[in-house]
Design a protein around this motif. Sequence first.
Motif, PDB file in Angstrom:
ATOM      1  N   SER A   1      45.259  41.826  41.425  1.00  0.00           N
ATOM      2  CA  SER A   1      43.894  42.168  41.848  1.00  0.00           C
ATOM      3  C   SER A   1      43.463  43.492  41.238  1.00  0.00           C
ATOM      4  O   SER A   1      42.329  43.628  40.740  1.00  0.00           O
ATOM      5  N   LEU A   2      44.344  44.471  41.286  1.00  0.00           N
ATOM      6  CA  LEU A   2      44.011  45.798  40.765  1.00  0.00           C
ATOM      7  C   LEU A   2      43.843  45.771  39.249  1.00  0.00           C
ATOM      8  O   LEU A   2      42.901  46.358  38.708  1.00  0.00           O
ATOM      9  N   VAL A   3      44.739  45.075  38.548  1.00  0.00           N
ATOM     10  CA  VAL A   3      44.626  45.009  37.085  1.00  0.00           C
ATOM     11  C   VAL A   3      43.350  44.271  36.699  1.00  0.00           C
ATOM     12  O   VAL A   3      42.629  44.684  35.784  1.00  0.00           O
ATOM     13  N   TYR A   4      43.057  43.188  37.411  1.00  0.00           N
ATOM     14  CA  TYR A   4      41.822  42.460  37.133  1.00  0.00           C
ATOM     15  C   TYR A   4      40.607  43.354  37.370  1.00  0.00           C
ATOM     16  O   TYR A   4      39.703  43.428  36.520  1.00  0.00           O
ATOM     17  N   ALA A   5      40.572  44.041  38.499  1.00  0.00           N
ATOM     18  CA  ALA A   5      39.428  44.898  38.821  1.00  0.00           C
ATOM     19  C   ALA A   5      39.276  46.027  37.811  1.00  0.00           C
ATOM     20  O   ALA A   5      38.148  46.386  37.428  1.00  0.00           O
ATOM     21  N   GLU A   6      40.396  46.588  37.358  1.00  0.00           N
ATOM     22  CA  GLU A   6      40.319  47.675  36.377  1.00  0.00           C
ATOM     23  C   GLU A   6      39.828  47.168  35.018  1.00  0.00           C
ATOM     24  O   GLU A   6      39.240  47.934  34.253  1.00  0.00           O
ATOM     25  N   ASN A   7      40.061  45.900  34.731  1.00  0.00           N
ATOM     26  CA  ASN A   7      39.579  45.313  33.482  1.00  0.00           C
ATOM     27  C   ASN A   7      38.154  44.776  33.601  1.00  0.00           C
ATOM     28  O   ASN A   7      37.435  44.715  32.604  1.00  0.00           O
ATOM     29  N   HIS A   8      37.751  44.386  34.822  1.00  0.00           N
ATOM     30  CA  HIS A   8      36.434  43.774  35.017  1.00  0.00           C
ATOM     31  C   HIS A   8      35.762  44.343  36.269  1.00  0.00           C
ATOM     32  O   HIS A   8      35.413  43.584  37.189  1.00  0.00           O
ATOM     33  N   PRO A   9      35.560  45.657  36.332  1.00  0.00           N
ATOM     34  CA  PRO A   9      35.002  46.246  37.559  1.00  0.00           C
ATOM     35  C   PRO A   9      33.615  45.712  37.904  1.00  0.00           C
ATOM     36  O   PRO A   9      33.255  45.656  39.089  1.00  0.00           O
ATOM     37  N   GLU A  10      32.856  45.320  36.904  1.00  0.00           N
ATOM     38  CA  GLU A  10      31.498  44.830  37.146  1.00  0.00           C
ATOM     39  C   GLU A  10      31.497  43.489  37.866  1.00  0.00           C
ATOM     40  O   GLU A  10      30.468  43.076  38.438  1.00  0.00           O
ATOM     41  N   SER A  11      32.625  42.794  37.895  1.00  0.00           N
ATOM     42  CA  SER A  11      32.709  41.479  38.526  1.00  0.00           C
ATOM     43  C   SER A  11      33.206  41.536  39.968  1.00  0.00           C
ATOM     44  O   SER A  11      33.266  40.492  40.633  1.00  0.00           O
ATOM     45  N   VAL A  12      33.569  42.724  40.444  1.00  0.00           N
ATOM     46  CA  VAL A  12      34.231  42.846  41.743  1.00  0.00           C
ATOM     47  C   VAL A  12      33.318  43.547  42.752  1.00  0.00           C
ATOM     48  O   VAL A  12      32.910  44.694  42.548  1.00  0.00           O
ATOM     49  N   LEU A  13      33.017  42.845  43.852  1.00  0.00           N
ATOM     50  CA  LEU A  13      32.213  43.416  44.931  1.00  0.00           C
ATOM     51  C   LEU A  13      33.039  44.322  45.830  1.00  0.00           C
ATOM     52  O   LEU A  13      32.581  45.375  46.267  1.00  0.00           O
ATOM     53  N   SER A  14      34.269  43.884  46.142  1.00  0.00           N
ATOM     54  CA  SER A  14      35.146  44.664  47.014  1.00  0.00           C
ATOM     55  C   SER A  14      36.574  44.176  46.832  1.00  0.00           C
ATOM     56  O   SER A  14      36.810  43.095  46.280  1.00  0.00           O
ATOM     57  N   LEU A  15      37.518  44.977  47.321  1.00  0.00           N
ATOM     58  CA  LEU A  15      38.938  44.642  47.275  1.00  0.00           C
ATOM     59  C   LEU A  15      39.536  44.760  48.673  1.00  0.00           C
ATOM     60  O   LEU A  15      39.330  45.771  49.355  1.00  0.00           O
ATOM     61  N   VAL A  16      40.272  43.738  49.090  1.00  0.00           N
ATOM     62  CA  VAL A  16      41.136  43.821  50.266  1.00  0.00           C
ATOM     63  C   VAL A  16      42.552  43.557  49.771  1.00  0.00           C
ATOM     64  O   VAL A  16      42.842  42.477  49.238  1.00  0.00           O
ATOM     65  N   LEU A  17      43.424  44.543  49.922  1.00  0.00           N
ATOM     66  CA  LEU A  17      44.753  44.500  49.324  1.00  0.00           C
ATOM     67  C   LEU A  17      45.818  44.704  50.392  1.00  0.00           C
ATOM     68  O   LEU A  17      45.671  45.556  51.271  1.00  0.00           O
TER      69      LEU A  17
ATOM     70  N   PRO B   1      31.237  34.513  47.636  1.00  0.00           N
ATOM     71  CA  PRO B   1      32.472  34.107  46.963  1.00  0.00           C
ATOM     72  C   PRO B   1      33.586  35.134  47.149  1.00  0.00           C
ATOM     73  O   PRO B   1      33.369  36.335  46.987  1.00  0.00           O
ATOM     74  N   VAL B   2      34.761  34.646  47.498  1.00  0.00           N
ATOM     75  CA  VAL B   2      35.944  35.495  47.614  1.00  0.00           C
ATOM     76  C   VAL B   2      37.104  34.769  46.956  1.00  0.00           C
ATOM     77  O   VAL B   2      37.307  33.571  47.160  1.00  0.00           O
ATOM     78  N   LEU B   3      37.848  35.495  46.138  1.00  0.00           N
ATOM     79  CA  LEU B   3      39.010  34.933  45.447  1.00  0.00           C
ATOM     80  C   LEU B   3      40.280  35.424  46.122  1.00  0.00           C
ATOM     81  O   LEU B   3      40.497  36.630  46.256  1.00  0.00           O
TER      82      LEU B   3
ATOM     83  N   GLN C   1      33.829  32.267  35.509  1.00  0.00           N
ATOM     84  CA  GLN C   1      32.822  31.698  34.615  1.00  0.00           C
ATOM     85  C   GLN C   1      32.636  30.203  34.861  1.00  0.00           C
ATOM     86  O   GLN C   1      31.501  29.699  34.868  1.00  0.00           O
ATOM     87  N   LYS C   2      33.728  29.480  35.082  1.00  0.00           N
ATOM     88  CA  LYS C   2      33.654  28.050  35.363  1.00  0.00           C
ATOM     89  C   LYS C   2      32.820  27.781  36.610  1.00  0.00           C
ATOM     90  O   LYS C   2      32.030  26.823  36.648  1.00  0.00           O
ATOM     91  N   LEU C   3      32.962  28.630  37.613  1.00  0.00           N
ATOM     92  CA  LEU C   3      32.259  28.432  38.882  1.00  0.00           C
ATOM     93  C   LEU C   3      30.902  29.123  38.907  1.00  0.00           C
ATOM     94  O   LEU C   3      30.223  29.107  39.935  1.00  0.00           O
ATOM     95  N   ALA C   4      30.502  29.719  37.783  1.00  0.00           N
ATOM     96  CA  ALA C   4      29.188  30.367  37.645  1.00  0.00           C
ATOM     97  C   ALA C   4      28.952  31.415  38.734  1.00  0.00           C
ATOM     98  O   ALA C   4      27.895  31.463  39.369  1.00  0.00           O
ATOM     99  N   ILE C   5      29.959  32.263  38.927  1.00  0.00           N
ATOM    100  CA  ILE C   5      29.874  33.346  39.915  1.00  0.00           C
ATOM    101  C   ILE C   5      29.624  34.660  39.188  1.00  0.00           C
ATOM    102  O   ILE C   5      30.348  34.999  38.242  1.00  0.00           O
ATOM    103  N   ASP C   6      28.619  35.392  39.609  1.00  0.00           N
ATOM    104  CA  ASP C   6      28.310  36.688  38.985  1.00  0.00           C
ATOM    105  C   ASP C   6      29.347  37.735  39.368  1.00  0.00           C
ATOM    106  O   ASP C   6      29.886  38.444  38.508  1.00  0.00           O
ATOM    107  N   ASN C   7      29.614  37.865  40.649  1.00  0.00           N
ATOM    108  CA  ASN C   7      30.642  38.794  41.132  1.00  0.00           C
ATOM    109  C   ASN C   7      31.165  38.291  42.468  1.00  0.00           C
ATOM    110  O   ASN C   7      30.519  37.501  43.155  1.00  0.00           O
ATOM    111  N   TRP C   8      32.342  38.745  42.811  1.00  0.00           N
ATOM    112  CA  TRP C   8      33.008  38.199  43.991  1.00  0.00           C
ATOM    113  C   TRP C   8      33.906  39.244  44.637  1.00  0.00           C
ATOM    114  O   TRP C   8      34.236  40.285  44.056  1.00  0.00           O
ATOM    115  N   HIS C   9      34.260  38.967  45.897  1.00  0.00           N
ATOM    116  CA  HIS C   9      35.254  39.769  46.599  1.00  0.00           C
ATOM    117  C   HIS C   9      36.642  39.311  46.138  1.00  0.00           C
ATOM    118  O   HIS C   9      36.846  38.138  45.818  1.00  0.00           O
TER     119      HIS C   9
END
Length: 319
Positions: A116-132, A36-38, A97-105
């Motif tokens: 992306s950065l604000v989301y990752a800083e709030n939910h680091p456990e949900s982020v596999l990697s960042l491409v910015l 999964p990648v968002l 949560q709707k898509l039942a994804i544990d963590n994603w890129h």
Amino acid sequence: MNQFYPEIEPYNYFLLDVGHDHQIYVEECGNPDGQPVLFIHGGPGGGCSSNDRRFFDPDVYRIILFDQRGCGRSLPHGSLDFNETQYLVNDIEKIRQKLAIDNWHIFGGSWGSTLSLVYAENHPESVLSLVLRGIFLGRPEDTIWTFSSGGAIRIFPDYWQEYLNALPKSNQSPSIKIAYDLMVGDDKPLAMKVARAWSKWEIRCCTLKPNDEFVNAATNDESCWTLARHEAHYMVNDCFLSPNEILENSHRIKNIPTTIVHGRYDIVCPFDNAWLLHQALPNSKLIVSETAGHASIEDETKHHLINATQQMSKINNSQ
């Protein structure tokens, strides 16, 4: 040079009710069983396009795109009510949560890199990697640079004068607040005129080489209405971030593999945004597009981004 993957259509799409009368458009493309990648679009207020799906190998990735509150295919169109950064962060979590994804890129450019950065800083456990791409740190000096008394108007004074000409003569000053008040005011024809001028100014500054096709595609009335009004709404509210929030919280994401791609000649979001982020994340990889400005469609930047998504798939496999 890496080129876009072939055009694809979503295999699933829906409107997600996120509260406060907002419904956000979400779509899935590619491999339903893939990584999964968002994709997080820019603006604020930009919305997604069909080309945004094409940065990712559709055989490898479960590609998820969404239009942020009030823009693109989300409803109600143009709404600025309950439209703040933390609401958008919460919306992203609701999608996961709707898509039942544990963590994603996470892949985001311009304002999409901010979110992306604000989301990752709030939910680091949900982020596999960042491409910015095209980093925008959301500080006052970053908004002033492009839309007030910053350096961009010294580089494109002719483009800037065209923007000023759209303002009433009594309001021809480089004030974000003045433009915002006009765009949310009762005079709808004037609001649309200012929104078109705002959007055209920004989009013309996005590419190193002039690109009329790119400008025309991004400045139709519907796009201008959300891009300009949303951007001004966020800018007059300091992007709903505390001072220097992203860099001060960067320690929270120090262990997330991060690739930063930034155009050397980015006039919309100057290169120091990317440089400072890289310094705050010493384990990150900084790639400079030496022949590009701000836009993701410029050849060198597109090449680096697609290469980054190819490398990104190996991160999940190695964990």
